[in-house]
Scaffold this motif. Sequence first.
Motif, short mmCIF file in Angstrom:
data_model
loop_
_atom_site.label_atom_id
_atom_site.label_comp_id
_atom_site.label_asym_id
_atom_site.label_seq_id
_atom_site.Cartn_x
_atom_site.Cartn_y
_atom_site.Cartn_z
N ASN A 1 4.88 -0.52 -12.07
CA ASN A 1 4.16 0.64 -12.58
C ASN A 1 3.48 0.28 -13.89
N THR A 2 2.53 1.10 -14.28
CA THR A 2 1.75 0.88 -15.49
C THR A 2 1.74 2.18 -16.28
N VAL A 3 1.99 2.07 -17.58
CA VAL A 3 1.98 3.25 -18.44
C VAL A 3 1.07 3.01 -19.65
N ASP A 4 0.54 4.08 -20.16
CA ASP A 4 -0.26 4.04 -21.37
C ASP A 4 0.64 4.49 -22.51
N SER A 5 1.08 3.56 -23.34
CA SER A 5 2.00 3.90 -24.42
C SER A 5 1.32 3.82 -25.79
N ARG A 6 0.01 3.98 -25.80
CA ARG A 6 -0.72 3.96 -27.06
C ARG A 6 -0.43 5.23 -27.85
N THR B 1 -4.00 -4.96 -25.99
CA THR B 1 -2.65 -5.50 -25.87
C THR B 1 -1.95 -4.81 -24.71
N VAL B 2 -1.39 -5.62 -23.83
CA VAL B 2 -0.57 -5.13 -22.72
C VAL B 2 0.76 -5.86 -22.78
N THR B 3 1.84 -5.11 -22.71
CA THR B 3 3.18 -5.69 -22.71
C THR B 3 3.75 -5.59 -21.30
N ALA B 4 4.29 -6.70 -20.81
CA ALA B 4 4.97 -6.70 -19.51
C ALA B 4 6.47 -6.65 -19.76
N ASP C 1 -2.57 6.34 -30.06
CA ASP C 1 -3.89 6.93 -30.32
C ASP C 1 -4.73 6.78 -29.06
N ALA C 2 -5.15 7.89 -28.48
CA ALA C 2 -5.93 7.85 -27.24
C ALA C 2 -7.39 7.46 -27.47
N THR C 3 -7.79 7.34 -28.73
CA THR C 3 -9.15 6.94 -29.05
C THR C 3 -9.38 5.49 -28.63
N VAL C 4 -10.53 5.25 -28.03
CA VAL C 4 -10.85 3.89 -27.58
C VAL C 4 -11.90 3.24 -28.47
N VAL D 1 8.50 -4.71 -12.65
CA VAL D 1 7.67 -5.01 -13.82
C VAL D 1 6.94 -3.72 -14.20
N GLN D 2 6.98 -3.44 -15.48
CA GLN D 2 6.23 -2.32 -16.03
C GLN D 2 5.22 -2.88 -17.01
N PHE D 3 3.96 -2.55 -16.80
CA PHE D 3 2.91 -2.97 -17.73
C PHE D 3 2.63 -1.79 -18.66
N GLN D 4 2.74 -2.05 -19.95
CA GLN D 4 2.53 -1.01 -20.96
C GLN D 4 1.28 -1.33 -21.76
N VAL D 5 0.29 -0.46 -21.67
CA VAL D 5 -0.91 -0.62 -22.49
C VAL D 5 -0.54 -0.11 -23.88
N THR D 6 -0.45 -1.03 -24.84
CA THR D 6 -0.02 -0.64 -26.18
C THR D 6 -1.17 -0.57 -27.19
N HIS D 7 -2.28 -1.23 -26.88
CA HIS D 7 -3.44 -1.15 -27.77
C HIS D 7 -4.71 -1.36 -26.95
N LEU D 8 -5.67 -0.49 -27.14
CA LEU D 8 -6.96 -0.58 -26.46
C LEU D 8 -7.96 0.12 -27.36
N GLN D 9 -8.61 -0.67 -28.23
CA GLN D 9 -9.48 -0.03 -29.20
C GLN D 9 -10.57 -0.98 -29.68
N SER D 10 -11.71 -0.38 -29.94
CA SER D 10 -12.84 -1.11 -30.51
C SER D 10 -13.32 -0.35 -31.73
N ASP D 11 -13.44 -1.05 -32.84
CA ASP D 11 -14.00 -0.47 -34.06
C ASP D 11 -15.45 -0.92 -34.17
N VAL D 12 -16.35 0.03 -34.27
CA VAL D 12 -17.77 -0.26 -34.45
C VAL D 12 -18.08 0.03 -35.91
N ILE D 13 -18.35 -1.02 -36.66
CA ILE D 13 -18.52 -0.92 -38.10
C ILE D 13 -20.01 -1.01 -38.43
#
Length: 188
Positions: free
Chosen positions: A47-52, A128-131, A54-57, A103-115
């Motif tokens: 299974n895969t979970v979103d554990s971020r 970042t994905v943690t298995a 901050d939901a902002t991408v 195996v559980q895949f955890q999305v722990t970081h998914l972000q882009s900063d536009v400066i």
Amino acid sequence: MKSITSLFITLILLSACASKGPTHIALNPTLPQVSQQTDSVISLMLNTVDSRSDATVVRFIEDEKVMRTVSLGEPIARQLNQIYRQGMTKSGYQIDPSATNSVQFQVTHLQSDVIDTTFGYDTKTRITVTALAKNAQKTLTKKYNIRGSNEGAFSPDFATLELEFNKLLGELNQQILNDPELHQFLQQ
């Protein structure tokens, strides 16, 4: 006179719509090249979970302040779960919700900063994905990271941001799905 007034109102409305910008970004991760990892079929719960936190991408930053944020149009856990299921099946596993190995895949970081810069923009993206894998005896936790950056003139369009995210997701998913350490652990 009416046509000039109508034209003026139309231009104001169109410029207001154009300056708002999208509030959601659409990602389309694809299944990377995956190699066969097992000699026999092995059952696997996945299974895969979103554990971020901050939901902002995407965050648009000017003068070190976040001016605007963008979220995903579709949940990333659902999209990646489909990719991981296809990839692990291609690797030789049978997805089974009652399997001992998991195996559980955890999305722990998914972000882009536009400066915003003087002459354009810089983007800095991190995923970042943690298995979290378990077999009958042990647990394996492994973190997969990828970073990317891009720069350009003016301001970035959403197609460029989406392409960068999808490229990085493809590279990261290839690392995950072809990781010999993860497969060796799952086959114990």
